[in-house]
Write a protein that holds these residues in place. Structure first.
Motif, PDB file in Angstrom:
ATOM      1  N   ALA A 182       2.469   4.331   0.535  1.00 43.37           N
ATOM      2  CA  ALA A 182       1.316   5.052  -0.010  1.00 43.37           C
ATOM      3  C   ALA A 182       1.571   6.554  -0.137  1.00 43.37           C
ATOM      4  CB  ALA A 182       0.083   4.804   0.861  1.00 43.37           C
ATOM      5  N   LEU A 183       2.556   7.072   0.596  1.00 46.31           N
ATOM      6  CA  LEU A 183       2.861   8.510   0.537  1.00 46.31           C
ATOM      7  C   LEU A 183       3.957   8.837  -0.474  1.00 46.31           C
ATOM      8  CD1 LEU A 183       2.656   9.632   4.280  1.00 46.31           C
ATOM      9  CD2 LEU A 183       1.356  10.595   2.372  1.00 46.31           C
ATOM     10  N   ILE A 184       4.528   7.837  -1.102  1.00 49.16           N
ATOM     11  CA  ILE A 184       5.620   8.100  -2.050  1.00 49.16           C
ATOM     12  C   ILE A 184       5.212   9.072  -3.159  1.00 49.16           C
ATOM     13  CG2 ILE A 184       7.041   7.042  -3.862  1.00 49.16           C
ATOM     14  CD1 ILE A 184       7.461   4.653  -2.002  1.00 49.16           C
ATOM     15  N   PRO A 185       4.034   8.948  -3.771  1.00 49.92           N
ATOM     16  CA  PRO A 185       3.669   9.915  -4.817  1.00 49.92           C
ATOM     17  C   PRO A 185       3.645  11.354  -4.317  1.00 49.92           C
ATOM     18  CG  PRO A 185       2.258   7.986  -4.931  1.00 49.92           C
ATOM     19  CD  PRO A 185       3.047   7.847  -3.665  1.00 49.92           C
ATOM     20  N   GLU A 186       3.211  11.565  -3.075  1.00 47.49           N
ATOM     21  CA  GLU A 186       3.184  12.926  -2.534  1.00 47.49           C
ATOM     22  C   GLU A 186       4.590  13.421  -2.214  1.00 47.49           C
ATOM     23  OE1 GLU A 186       0.111  13.791   0.403  1.00 47.49           O
ATOM     24  OE2 GLU A 186      -0.930  11.959  -0.188  1.00 47.49           O
ATOM     25  N   VAL A 187       5.445  12.521  -1.779  1.00 47.94           N
ATOM     26  CA  VAL A 187       6.845  12.891  -1.535  1.00 47.94           C
ATOM     27  C   VAL A 187       7.490  13.345  -2.842  1.00 47.94           C
ATOM     28  CG1 VAL A 187       9.139  12.004  -0.918  1.00 47.94           C
ATOM     29  CG2 VAL A 187       7.151  11.391   0.474  1.00 47.94           C
ATOM     30  N   GLU A 188       7.235  12.616  -3.904  1.00 47.30           N
ATOM     31  CA  GLU A 188       7.872  12.912  -5.188  1.00 47.30           C
ATOM     32  C   GLU A 188       7.406  14.241  -5.784  1.00 47.30           C
ATOM     33  OE1 GLU A 188       8.765   8.329  -6.686  1.00 47.30           O
ATOM     34  OE2 GLU A 188       6.883   9.309  -7.269  1.00 47.30           O
ATOM     35  N   LYS A 189       6.254  14.729  -5.337  1.00 46.93           N
ATOM     36  CA  LYS A 189       5.752  16.016  -5.828  1.00 46.93           C
ATOM     37  C   LYS A 189       6.299  17.201  -5.034  1.00 46.93           C
ATOM     38  CE  LYS A 189       1.303  14.131  -7.398  1.00 46.93           C
ATOM     39  NZ  LYS A 189      -0.167  14.123  -7.164  1.00 46.93           N
ATOM     40  N   ASN A 190       6.949  16.922  -3.932  1.00 48.81           N
ATOM     41  CA  ASN A 190       7.424  17.987  -3.036  1.00 48.81           C
ATOM     42  C   ASN A 190       8.933  18.140  -3.197  1.00 48.81           C
ATOM     43  OD1 ASN A 190       8.220  19.592  -0.816  1.00 48.81           O
ATOM     44  ND2 ASN A 190       6.523  18.856   0.426  1.00 48.81           N
ATOM     45  N   LEU A 249      11.404  17.331  -0.350  1.00 47.02           N
ATOM     46  CA  LEU A 249      11.518  15.960   0.147  1.00 47.02           C
ATOM     47  C   LEU A 249      12.271  15.083  -0.838  1.00 47.02           C
ATOM     48  CD1 LEU A 249       7.850  15.447   1.451  1.00 47.02           C
ATOM     49  CD2 LEU A 249       9.838  16.269   2.730  1.00 47.02           C
ATOM     50  N   THR A 250      13.157  14.236  -0.300  1.00 46.99           N
ATOM     51  CA  THR A 250      13.920  13.302  -1.123  1.00 46.99           C
ATOM     52  C   THR A 250      13.899  11.931  -0.475  1.00 46.99           C
ATOM     53  OG1 THR A 250      15.417  15.092  -1.778  1.00 46.99           O
ATOM     54  CG2 THR A 250      16.139  12.829  -2.205  1.00 46.99           C
ATOM     55  N   ILE A 251      13.534  10.920  -1.233  1.00 41.53           N
ATOM     56  CA  ILE A 251      13.560   9.543  -0.733  1.00 41.53           C
ATOM     57  C   ILE A 251      15.008   9.058  -0.760  1.00 41.53           C
ATOM     58  CG2 ILE A 251      12.819   7.167  -1.168  1.00 41.53           C
ATOM     59  CD1 ILE A 251      10.257   8.370  -2.401  1.00 41.53           C
ATOM     60  N   ILE A 252      15.488   8.543   0.365  1.00 43.86           N
ATOM     61  CA  ILE A 252      16.901   8.153   0.456  1.00 43.86           C
ATOM     62  C   ILE A 252      17.073   6.680   0.853  1.00 43.86           C
ATOM     63  CG2 ILE A 252      17.759  10.483   0.881  1.00 43.86           C
ATOM     64  CD1 ILE A 252      17.818   9.873   3.855  1.00 43.86           C
ATOM     65  N   SER A 253      16.024   5.887   0.672  1.00 46.53           N
ATOM     66  CA  SER A 253      16.162   4.445   0.923  1.00 46.53           C
ATOM     67  C   SER A 253      15.174   3.681   0.057  1.00 46.53           C
ATOM     68  CB  SER A 253      15.908   4.114   2.404  1.00 46.53           C
ATOM     69  OG  SER A 253      14.517   4.079   2.675  1.00 46.53           O
ATOM     70  N   GLU A 254      15.410   2.411  -0.069  1.00 46.49           N
ATOM     71  CA  GLU A 254      14.438   1.530  -0.700  1.00 46.49           C
ATOM     72  C   GLU A 254      13.330   1.218   0.316  1.00 46.49           C
ATOM     73  OE1 GLU A 254      14.413   0.479  -3.878  1.00 46.49           O
ATOM     74  OE2 GLU A 254      16.141   1.813  -4.155  1.00 46.49           O
ATOM     75  N   PRO A 255      12.151   0.789  -0.154  1.00 42.36           N
ATOM     76  CA  PRO A 255      11.102   0.388   0.800  1.00 42.36           C
ATOM     77  C   PRO A 255      11.591  -0.736   1.708  1.00 42.36           C
ATOM     78  CG  PRO A 255      10.182   0.654  -1.403  1.00 42.36           C
ATOM     79  CD  PRO A 255      11.674   0.750  -1.553  1.00 42.36           C
ATOM     80  N   GLN A 256      11.346  -0.581   2.996  1.00 36.42           N
ATOM     81  CA  GLN A 256      11.835  -1.565   3.957  1.00 36.42           C
ATOM     82  C   GLN A 256      10.704  -2.041   4.857  1.00 36.42           C
ATOM     83  OE1 GLN A 256      15.213  -0.232   6.216  1.00 36.42           O
ATOM     84  NE2 GLN A 256      16.197   0.747   4.460  1.00 36.42           N
ATOM     85  N   PRO A 257      10.639  -3.335   5.108  1.00 34.07           N
ATOM     86  CA  PRO A 257       9.683  -3.837   6.092  1.00 34.07           C
ATOM     87  C   PRO A 257      10.193  -3.533   7.501  1.00 34.07           C
ATOM     88  CG  PRO A 257      11.045  -5.627   5.306  1.00 34.07           C
ATOM     89  CD  PRO A 257      11.440  -4.414   4.501  1.00 34.07           C
TER      90      PRO A 257
END
Length: 427
Positions: A393-401, A404-412
């Motif tokens: 749910a926080l991915i959109p806010e991460v992408e605006k900052n 911040l860089t996402i460095i993995s796929e979504p994981q359970p």
């Protein structure tokens, strides 16, 4: 456990992505060389004569490269002919006992074999004088008898009060070297008076002990050495506030205005005075709540270096049986009695495992978006802020900052047969 499973069966746990938090901050390549430069620049050891005893005061917070810094300082003192020894400067920590405080220093690698000087630990203090506000000021007995005193401590924002002086050299002189007795007196008028009391107590001690110099350490947001400052005696009071402001400018924060929950893998006295730094998680039993103003904070474990001191668990809404089993009253309550903040050690609801603690935490979150799911930040601890996990749910806010860089796929989240997290990657 079946009861809790049934009550929380409607709560689904989100998937998480790993995030890199890029904060552009420098750090020194060699803390040992930085210490040498600082000492040489201010020439704080020049008056040490052969045979002089030199008391090096070290606290209970984990400082990057502390043993290396102290080892080099001891070598330089010996070059001047000084006879150094180390004392614990940590107020009531370590269960307010000499042995408990010595053990903390040994855990930081400050053994005589490793750094070249013995530890002298006592809870005995001597009377120094009366502060401007009429309070008695005390000092560690061994420090009082030394020819020279050099506290070595980190300058940083405090976790329970703010002012021109917070955590740092003067607080170490007053609270740390005041031991339980002196720390209790300084806390006696509450945290609203703490910055003023620390300044007044430090002034009294520095007036009576012209043999005090100091080494201040500033760390960046990644728990790396940013700067080392050598303070001659007459500069401590005047210069430390400026360095505190510099330390504040480096302080990391959770980079979201509002989240539903914060998960914290571990709290501990080696990490923060309140286990998990309130300046980061936005919650304090003294100062209240502020951004990111989470509805739920869940803490899963206690560091071994805390020796059962769970101070700060009161900032959590939910914890685990793992933390509860490590709780030691003798290690925890002297700290709370001295600081006059028993709420810091209030034990929140205890769940049998990580999975149920997470579910309980999410259960109490208000106004969660039913379509997107809860906004959760998951920290390893509040010293390790360069990398953390966030719910989808926080991915959109991460992408605006841009930091911040996402460095993995979504994981359970994966759990073992006891319901505790396994194989969660923090690298």
């Amino acid at each position: 456990m079946d009861l809790f499973e049934n009550l929380l069966k409607s709560i689904s746990l989100p998937k998480f992505v790993k995030v890199n938090y890029e904060i552009t901050q420098s750090h020194v390549s060699s803390p040992e060389e930085e210490l040498c430069k600082a000492v040489q620049k201010r020439n704080i050891l020049q008056k040490i004569k052969p045979g002089d005893t030199v008391c090096i005061a070290c606290g209970s917070r984990e400082i990057a490269h502390l043993a290396d810094i102290v080892r080099v300082l001891i070598k330089k003192i010996k070059i001047h002919g000084g006879r150094p020894f180390i004392i614990p400067a940590m107020g009531s920590h370590g269960g307010a006992s000499a042995e408990g405080q010595k053990e903390i220093l040994l855990n930081f690698g400050l053994s005589e074999k490793n750094v070249g000087a013995p530890i002298k630990a006592t809870m005995e203090t001597v009377h120094v004088g009366i502060s401007a506000s009429g309070l008695e000021v005390r000092l560690d007995k061994y420090a009082s008898g030394a020819d020279w005193i050099i506290p070595v401590g980190r300058i940083k924002p405090h976790t329970a009060f703010h002012g021109s002086i917070e955590s740092g050299v003067q607080k170490m002189i007053v609270i740390g070297m005041g031991k339980q007795y002196g720390a209790n007196i300084c806390h006696s008028r509450g945290f609203g008076e703490m910055s003023k009391n620390v300044r007044e107590f430090a002034h009294t001690i520095l007036e009576h002990y012209s043999n005090i110099m100091a080494v201040g350490i500033i760390e960046n947001a990644f728990h790396e050495t940013y700067k080392i400052i050598a303070f001659p005696h007459d500069t401590i009071e005047a210069e430390e506030p400026t360095y505190l402001e510099e330390a504040k400018s480096l302080m990391p924060k959770i980079p979201f205005k509002k989240v539903d929950a914060i998960f914290v893998d571990e709290l501990g006295k080696n990490i923060s005075g309140t286990g998990a730094d309130p300046n980061i998680i936005g919650r304090s039993p003294v100062m209240g709540r502020w951004e990111p103003n989470a509805d739920a904070i869940v803490m899963f474990d206690l560091t071994d270096e805390s020796h059962g001191n769970v101070t700060g668990i009161g900032n959590a809404d939910i914890t685990t049986m793992r933390v509860f089993k490590k709780f030691n009253m003798e290690s925890t309550y002297p700290n709370n009695i001295t600081s006059l903040v028993p709420k810091a050690a209030n034990i929140p609801p205890v769940m049998p495992n990580d999975r149920l603690a997470m579910k309980f935490g999410l259960k109490i979150c208000l106004n969660v978006d039913g379509q997107k799911g809860p906004k959760v930040v998951w920290l390893h601890n509040t010293l390790m802020m360069h990398r953390f996990w966030v719910s989808e749910a926080l991915i959109p806010e991460v992408e605006k900052n841009s930091a911040l860089t996402i460095i993995s796929e979504p994981q359970p989240i994966t759990f073992d047969d006891k319901g505790d997290v396994i194989d969660w990657d923090w690298d």
